[in-house]
Design a protein around this motif. Structure first.
Motif, PDB file in Angstrom:
ATOM      1  N   SER A  64       8.551 -24.131   4.422  1.00 56.76           N
ATOM      2  CA  SER A  64       9.238 -24.169   3.170  1.00 56.76           C
ATOM      3  C   SER A  64       8.690 -25.053   1.949  1.00 56.76           C
ATOM      4  O   SER A  64       7.504 -24.817   1.652  1.00 56.76           O
ATOM      5  CB  SER A  64      10.612 -24.735   3.714  1.00 56.76           C
ATOM      6  OG  SER A  64      11.419 -24.785   2.402  1.00 56.76           O
ATOM      7  N   ASP A 276      11.205 -22.197  -4.017  1.00 56.52           N
ATOM      8  CA  ASP A 276      10.095 -23.235  -3.143  1.00 56.52           C
ATOM      9  C   ASP A 276       9.215 -22.269  -2.596  1.00 56.52           C
ATOM     10  O   ASP A 276       9.008 -21.154  -2.597  1.00 56.52           O
ATOM     11  CB  ASP A 276      11.104 -23.782  -2.230  1.00 56.52           C
ATOM     12  CG  ASP A 276      11.802 -23.045  -1.049  1.00 56.52           C
ATOM     13  OD1 ASP A 276      11.780 -21.706  -1.525  1.00 56.52           O
ATOM     14  OD2 ASP A 276      12.172 -23.448  -0.274  1.00 56.52           O
ATOM     15  N   ASP A 278       8.824 -21.129   0.579  1.00 57.15           N
ATOM     16  CA  ASP A 278       8.978 -19.595   1.095  1.00 57.15           C
ATOM     17  C   ASP A 278       9.975 -19.004   0.414  1.00 57.15           C
ATOM     18  O   ASP A 278      10.755 -17.845   1.055  1.00 57.15           O
ATOM     19  CB  ASP A 278       9.319 -19.990   2.524  1.00 57.15           C
ATOM     20  CG  ASP A 278      10.592 -20.670   2.778  1.00 57.15           C
ATOM     21  OD1 ASP A 278      11.072 -21.437   1.781  1.00 57.15           O
ATOM     22  OD2 ASP A 278      11.125 -20.824   3.611  1.00 57.15           O
ATOM     23  N   ASP A 280      13.354 -19.331  -0.413  1.00 56.62           N
ATOM     24  CA  ASP A 280      14.707 -19.234  -0.104  1.00 56.62           C
ATOM     25  C   ASP A 280      15.509 -19.916  -1.166  1.00 56.62           C
ATOM     26  O   ASP A 280      16.772 -20.134  -0.939  1.00 56.62           O
ATOM     27  CB  ASP A 280      15.002 -19.245   1.193  1.00 56.62           C
ATOM     28  CG  ASP A 280      14.745 -20.678   1.806  1.00 56.62           C
ATOM     29  OD1 ASP A 280      14.064 -21.488   0.955  1.00 56.62           O
ATOM     30  OD2 ASP A 280      14.797 -20.841   3.015  1.00 56.62           O
TER      31      ASP A 280
HETATM   32 ZN    ZN Z   1      12.660 -22.841   2.020  1.00 59.40          ZN
END
Ligand code: ZN
Ligand code: NG1
Length: 528
Positions: A64, A276, A278, A280
């Motif tokens: 992340s 961010d 990744d 999400d």
């Molecule tokens: Zn994330």
């Protein structure tokens, strides 16, 4: 199942002696060099979980918003949710087992969870753009295949896209097609259907600038943009062609530093957002004519979304239960606005989306967001069926509102918070309501706040209760915090051990930035 073969193969993914890692708030996360054995073992565990649930299980390789040199892994449960807590414990046990104990630990998990060894297993795998991710995902696949599991490797995906794939595969097609095209088509059709309803007087040249944190979000937005290009023009920054992942950019950087990311060309009053690493999480922001930076975080997003959903229900004439779920980090002004102005019930859970997600599922319509921009809305199956029926039956304004609700349900990724899906939801709502980002921002004024990280010898000495708002141990800590809070106006403060870093987090808010800063600092001294 040949546990002997597992042992042999495991030797190729040897665990560094003495290394103990814990399955935390978001799975395992650490420097990528220490993760090969974890990946192999999570491949094994995903097979067991798949056999036990007789469903497809997801394995996502990502860390992340952590720095590029880190990596991580988490398992995704059948309905696209985070792994069940009892299996988090198995994950920690398996990850910590010394080589010679592996067959025994696997056997114990199988026995405890009544896993049928003959049952087929299917695992889907996704990864982010980190340099280490491809090799690590191969180690996951090695773990899956040595236990005889079948798999599909999606390659590069955002975390929420993998959650979506898992949910689709286990819902027998009800939720959508488990392909990238299926994802893009479902979301863009919903977005186009919604924005078709925008009145002609609205802003027809809508555009938004997106900071992609030099991560996977850039690739996936590029892949998708042509599907909805007529309704929205998206300009990408930090798309990974130059900068380092999450370095001085991305949603986490913007939220925690309360300033714009590097590499973004911001003109005054322009609507901008950051994903961010990744994709999400998402936060919005703009800079006003005086150069002041304004952040619209997860709390403001939850407010915009829940007020829009409430308006649609009112128009349709249906009284369904709507609840908003937050954590202790939600700004006090947002909670007050939701409860007192919008008259929406608000609930507070522990940090970590799995807690928010489960609470949100208790309502007909549940909207949940962490202040850092991770969240979505979930709709009960009965509500979806009902709204679809009403969209067919009702006419005029009521019918139009019901059709809009059907589209917005499709536009949300109900499996988990999703920056792409959330961005499209927000863009559609702003367009439909004819709101500028400044008008959205003006719904309420955030209380000044400060978050600090404190390094302590052992963060586990701090335990909390009341959704992490009160410290139970060490003795005297909560009383000391209470005494400090009393000195300030509109003040609130709490401490909790982080689930993803070896630190204690301090949060404080008060009537001025100076007071919030001072209170946070004073609380950090009593923690230390
Ligand atoms: Zn994330
Ligand atoms: P921890 O480190 O437990 O505070 C952080 C975020 C969570 C969540 C997880 C997973 C804050 C204060 N905490 O958890 O909201 O997103 O990471 O990524 O933002």
């Amino acid at each position: 199942m040949d546990l002997e073969a597992v042992s042999k193969r495991s030797a190729f993914h040897a665990k560094p002696q003495g290394l103990i890692l814990q399955y935390g708030t978001a799975g395992f996360r650490t420097n990528a060099q220490h993760l090969d054995h974890i990946m192999f073992r999570m491949g094994l565990l995903a097979v067991l979980r798949s056999k036990q649930t007789r469903s497809t299980i997801g394995v996502m390789v990502t860390a992340s918003h952590n720095p590029e040199e880190d990596n991580g892994v988490k398992l995704i449960d059948p309905l696209g949710e985070m792994l069940a807590p009892s299996w988090e414990e198995h994950a920690t046990c398996l990850a910590s087992a010394e080589e010679q104990d592996m067959p025994g630990v696997l056997g114990a998990i199988m026995e405890k969870e009544a896993v049928d060894p003959q049952q087929a297993a299917f695992v889907v795998i996704g990864r982010d753009t980190r340099p280490s991710s491809e090799k690590l995902s191969q180690s996951v696949i090695d773990g899956v295949t040595v236990l005889g599991g079948q798999f599909h490797d999606y390659g590069l995906l955002t975390t929420p896209q993998l959650h979506y794939m898992v949910y689709c595969r286990n819902s027998g097609g009800r939720y959508g097609k488990a392909t990238i095209e299926g994802y893009c088509q479902k979301l863009s059709k919903a977005f186009v259907d919604l924005t078709k309803q925008v009145s002609c007087s609205g802003d027809e040249n809508r555009s938004v600038k997106v900071d992609c944190a030099n991560g996977i979000g850039a690739l996936k937005l590029k892949e998708m943009a042509h599907y909805f290009s007529q309704g929205l023009s998206v300009q990408l920054f930090n798309d990974g062609t130059e900068g380092r992942l999450n370095h001085l950019c991305g949603a986490d950087f913007v939220k925690s530093h309360q300033k714009p990311p590097q590499g973004m060309e911001m003109k005054s009053d322009e609507r901008c957002c950051s994903f961010d690493g990744d994709a999400d999480r998402i936060v919005y922001y703009y800079s006003d004519a005086d150069g002041h930076f304004h952040l619209l975080d997860g709390d403001k997003i939850a407010t915009l979304i829940s007020s829009f959903l409430k308006e649609l229900l009112l128009e349709i004439g249906e009284s369904l239960s709507i609840g908003v779920v937050q954590t202790a980090y939600a700004n006090g002004s947002s909670t007050r606005y939701l409860e007192e102005v919008m008259k929406v019930p608000v609930y507070c859970t522990k940090t970590g989306v799995k807690h928010l997600h489960h609470k949100a599922q208790e309502f007909d319509i549940g909207v949940y967001f962490e202040a850092n921009g991770h969240g979505t809305a979930v709709f009960s199956e009965a509500v979806e069926v009902k709204i679809k029926r009403l969209a067919q039956e009702l006419e005029d304004e009521k019918g139009k509102a019901a059709k809009m609700l059907v589209s917005i349900i499709d536009l949300f990724n109900q499996a988990t918070g999703d920056a792409i899906s959330d961005m499209l939801v927000i863009e559609a709502i702003l367009a439909l309501k004819g709101l500028t980002v400044q008008q959205w921002d003006a719904l309420y004024v955030d209380l000044p706040n400060r978050q600090l990280k404190v390094k302590v010898a052992d963060r586990r000495v701090i335990s909390t209760t009341d959704a992490e708002r009160q410290a139970l141990t060490p003795p005297g800590l909560q009383e000391a915090i209470n005494d400090l809070v009393k000195k300030y106006k509109l003040a609130r403060a709490f401490v909790r051990p982080s689930g993803t870093e070896d630190i204690v987090r301090v949060y404080a808010e008060a009537d001025s930035q100076e007071s919030a800063d001072r209170l946070a600092y004073e609380v950090s001294l009593v923690v230390f």
